[in-house]
Design an enzyme around this catalytic site. Structure first.
Site, PDB file in Angstrom:
ATOM      1  N   GLY A   1       0.835  -1.196   0.000  1.00 37.69           N
ATOM      2  CA  GLY A   1       0.000   0.000   0.000  1.00 37.69           C
ATOM      3  C   GLY A   1       0.867   1.243   0.000  1.00 37.69           C
ATOM      4  CD  GLU A   2       3.861   2.524   3.212  1.00 39.19           C
ATOM      5  OE1 GLU A   2       4.843   2.973   2.569  1.00 39.19           O
ATOM      6  OE2 GLU A   2       3.988   1.912   4.288  1.00 39.19           O
TER       7      GLU A   2
END
Length: 343
Positions: free
Chosen positions: A314-315
């Protein structure tokens, strides 16, 4: 809400296709790079497209009430607030990977359930609430908060575009976010929980079974609330999901390409498409997540992942890995020679 979403430039797309056919290579030999080159030409209205020099990642951080359900995540809820500070220090995964492609990373506290008064005020400028409700037993948001967060996401997109962004990437940070994403995808597409729930942070089969039960309970509770996208975000989403949806629509409304990351931005994109039909014409899928719900979301959006590296961080970390591919697609149009010029 009504949105004026511009059409990508079809004549530019056709002109790019014609130039690609005349380059010093066999017809279609560069595969997906050629498809991306056409897409960028249509987005920019020029052949070759403009350079993608200013890439901006915005990480929308927030806590999800489902993280309190035993076994749903391999990590405690407190990690979300800790990671906001890591982003600010420049030491997160997306910070390191974004640096390799010259991308800027911005983090925003949209709904972190912690006191972050020690971080810069700009990080908290769009905070909607502290945490969200546990969607298996209650609504994620209070009435009006989905719209508030959506408008915040649009405002952030405007800020980044006004500052010169050539490409926008939505990032996410929040323990429990894969469970929320699974619920949004299942509700939007009418899928059973067992089809969309994955391992998330790395939970075992017992943990996955708990996640399935949470999503099933959430879908049952909100069964009559799925026709309106803001009602769906209120019942099953989160403030950061709504803000991400707003960010995606904001980029499209400004005619700036958006590179989706993983499962969370994929789920937000499904909802964003229902809020602003046609916005998906401005989005690309950066990579294939290991989460099954992303597969269903991208299929429904008609998007194909540029990369498949088995990523699940993610991120925005997966999407930034696709930036060099987009730059290569542009370079093909800008710098390759023509067959007609051969002696």
């Amino acid at each position: 809400m009504r949105f004026d979403i511009p059409e990508p430039d079809e004549p530019a797309r056709l002109a790019a296709r014609e130039r690609l056919a005349g380059l010093v290579k066999p017809l279609g030999a560069l595969g997906t790079l050629e498809e991306l080159a056409e897409w960028l030409s249509a987005a920019h209205g020029s052949v070759p497209p403009r350079p993608l020099d200013d890439v901006r990642v915005v990480v929308f951080a927030g806590d999800h009430g489902v993280s309190a359900c035993a076994g749903v995540s391999a990590y405690p809820r407190e990690i979300t607030a800790a990671m906001v500070r890591v982003f600010l220090s420049g030491a997160s995964g997306v910070n390191v990977l974004a640096e390799q492609v010259g991308a800027q990373v911005r983090v925003l506290d949209i709904a972190v359930d912690a006191d972050l008064s020690d971080v810069p005020a700009r990080v908290r400028a769009y905070k909607v609430r502290r945490g969200s409700g546990s969607i298996d037993v209650t609504d994620a948001l209070a009435p009006g908060q989905a719209e508030q967060a959506f408008r915040a996401g649009m405002a952030v997109a405007d800020e980044e575009v006004d500052a010169g962004a050539d490409l926008l990437i939505p990032g996410d940070m929040g323990i429990g976010n894969t469970t929320v994403a699974a619920a949004l995808v299942a509700a939007t597409l009418g899928l059973p929980a067992t089809d969309v729930v994955g391992g998330g942070t790395g939970v075992d089969e017992e943990g996955r079974a708990r996640k399935v039960a949470v999503v099933e309970a959430a879908l049952t509770r909100a069964a009559d609330r799925t026709n309106d996208p803001f009602e769906l975000l209120t019942a099953l989403g989160s403030a950061c999901a709504a803000a991400t949806a707003g960010f995606l629509v904001g980029g499209a409304a400004r005619g700036v390409p958006v590179l989706l990351d993983g499962v969370f931005s994929g789920a937000a994109a499904l909802v964003a498409r229902d809020i602003a039909p046609g916005a998906q014409r401005w989005w690309l899928a950066g990579h294939r997540s290991t989460e099954p719900s992303q597969h269903y979301a991208l299929k429904a959006l008609g998007l194909h992942p540029i990369l498949d590296l088995g990523l699940r961080l993610g991120e925005g970390s997966g999407a930034v890995q696709a930036v060099p591919v987009l730059r290569s697609a542009r370079a093909v149009l800008a710098d390759m020679g023509l067959l007609a010029d051969l002696a």
